[in-house]
Design a protein around this motif. Structure first.
Motif, PDB file in Angstrom:
ATOM      1  N   PHE A   1       5.527 -48.010  72.053  1.00 34.03           N
ATOM      2  CA  PHE A   1       4.902 -48.953  71.133  1.00 34.03           C
ATOM      3  C   PHE A   1       5.793 -49.217  69.923  1.00 34.03           C
ATOM      4  N   ASN A   2       6.483 -48.187  69.448  1.00 36.59           N
ATOM      5  CA  ASN A   2       7.370 -48.359  68.296  1.00 36.59           C
ATOM      6  C   ASN A   2       8.571 -49.236  68.616  1.00 36.59           C
ATOM      7  N   SER A   3       8.913 -49.354  69.894  1.00 38.53           N
ATOM      8  CA  SER A   3      10.075 -50.142  70.298  1.00 38.53           C
ATOM      9  C   SER A   3       9.765 -51.629  70.433  1.00 38.53           C
ATOM     10  N   ILE A   4       8.484 -51.992  70.328  1.00 36.60           N
ATOM     11  CA  ILE A   4       8.091 -53.389  70.526  1.00 36.60           C
ATOM     12  C   ILE A   4       8.304 -54.185  69.241  1.00 36.60           C
ATOM     13  N   PRO A   5       9.129 -55.246  69.256  1.00 36.01           N
ATOM     14  CA  PRO A   5       9.328 -56.068  68.058  1.00 36.01           C
ATOM     15  C   PRO A   5       8.020 -56.725  67.631  1.00 36.01           C
ATOM     16  N   GLY A   6       7.784 -56.795  66.337  1.00 34.64           N
ATOM     17  CA  GLY A   6       6.582 -57.453  65.840  1.00 34.64           C
ATOM     18  C   GLY A   6       5.316 -56.710  66.156  1.00 34.64           C
TER      19      GLY A   6
END
Length: 302
Positions: A285-290
């Protein structure tokens, strides 16, 4: 005479190479043409026997362990799994299984297929199993056996046009929603609440129809919905509900691989108890932009 023969021999060799150069572009063009035809074909229309030609993602070992090899080729066995294409929730499951199989000494190859065909191909033994699905699929797909430890979770939300009245619970959906065929959790949900659903082939089709006003809502897995909306060309659609329903996801193996169920479950159970699976979800989840403001930050644990 010797000179004439030598000259003729050289001329023959030159002519052969010349003919080869003349035919080479034709052969290359033919090959490129065939490749373009094969890759541009509708994957949903292909027969199951052609699934081996579907592009796959190969995940190398993550543990840095030494592999036995002879003559430079690895003897490490490979597990081939199916997963629904464009189903971002499966990316978390793939990361979990990648580590688990690596610890058992296996490489992992994942084949992304249309939603329903993914299950059918795993059930008929074309592949070794399915990455993850909701529980209790045995009555529909009897050849698939559940690995008992849950590896992920899926939440269902409603997507509608911006400004559409927010849905607070499933019973608020009075218009016939769109459902993506093969998303079992959504199919179970609408059947349980006796909601008539109009089925479409994939998420992009569902978002397009909602954007164009041909349907008021579509019911989708949360991660799939939010990431698809984030990157969708249809800027007038958004998630219009909290989580309406949630279920755990389990890994499934074809019956030919029953010997792997117990050792794999032991590894997954350890990963679950140590918090490693939650950490993998959080990292994803932390790797998802925006990500902030999309609601994804609320789904790091299950």
């Amino acid at each position: 005479m010797k000179t004439m023969v030598l000259c003729r021999s050289k001329a023959t060799a030159v002519n052969r190479r010349s003919r080869f150069r003349d035919w080479l572009p034709v052969c290359l063009c033919a090959g490129i043409s065939c490749f373009a035809t094969a890759t541009s074909a509708d994957p949903g229309g292909a027969v199951v026997e052609q699934d081996h030609q579907v592009a796959s993602i190969h995940y190398p070992s993550t543990e840095g362990g030494e592999e036995r090899a002879v003559g430079g080729s690895s003897l490490r066995p490979t597990i081939h799994l199916t997963a629904p294409e464009d189903a971002f929730v499966q990316d978390v499951s793939i990361r979990v299984l990648r580590k688990a199989y690596d610890r058992l000494g296996y490489e992992l190859v994942v084949h992304k297929l249309p939603n329903l065909r993914s299950l059918i191909s795993a059930n008929n033994g074309t592949y070794d199993g399915e990455v993850s699905r909701v529980a209790n699929l045995g009555s529909i797909y009897p050849n698939l056996h559940t690995v008992p430890t849950a590896i992920n979770a899926v939440n269902v939300v409603a997507v509608g046009q911006q400004g559409t009245a927010e849905i607070r619970k499933v019973e608020d959906i009075r218009d016939d929603p769109l459902c993506v065929r093969g998303v079992v959790i959504v199919e179970h949900l609408v059947n349980a609440h006796r909601i008539k659903c109009m089925f479409v082939v994939n998420i992009n089709q569902a978002l397009a129809m909602v954007s164009l006003g041909r349907a008021k809502y579509t019911l989708l897995p949360d991660i799939n919905a939010r990431i698809s909306v984030l990157h969708s060309p249809f800027t007038n659609v958004e998630v219009v509900s909290p989580v309406l329903h949630s279920e755990a996801l389990y890994h499934y193996l074809h019956k030919k691989n029953l010997r792997l169920v117990e050792p794999l479950d032991k590894v997954l159970s350890e990963m679950r108890s140590t918090g490693e699976i939650d950490e993998i979800r959080s990292d994803y989840f932390n790797s998802i932009p925006g990500r902030r403001g999309t609601g994804l930050e609320d789904n790091d644990r299950f």
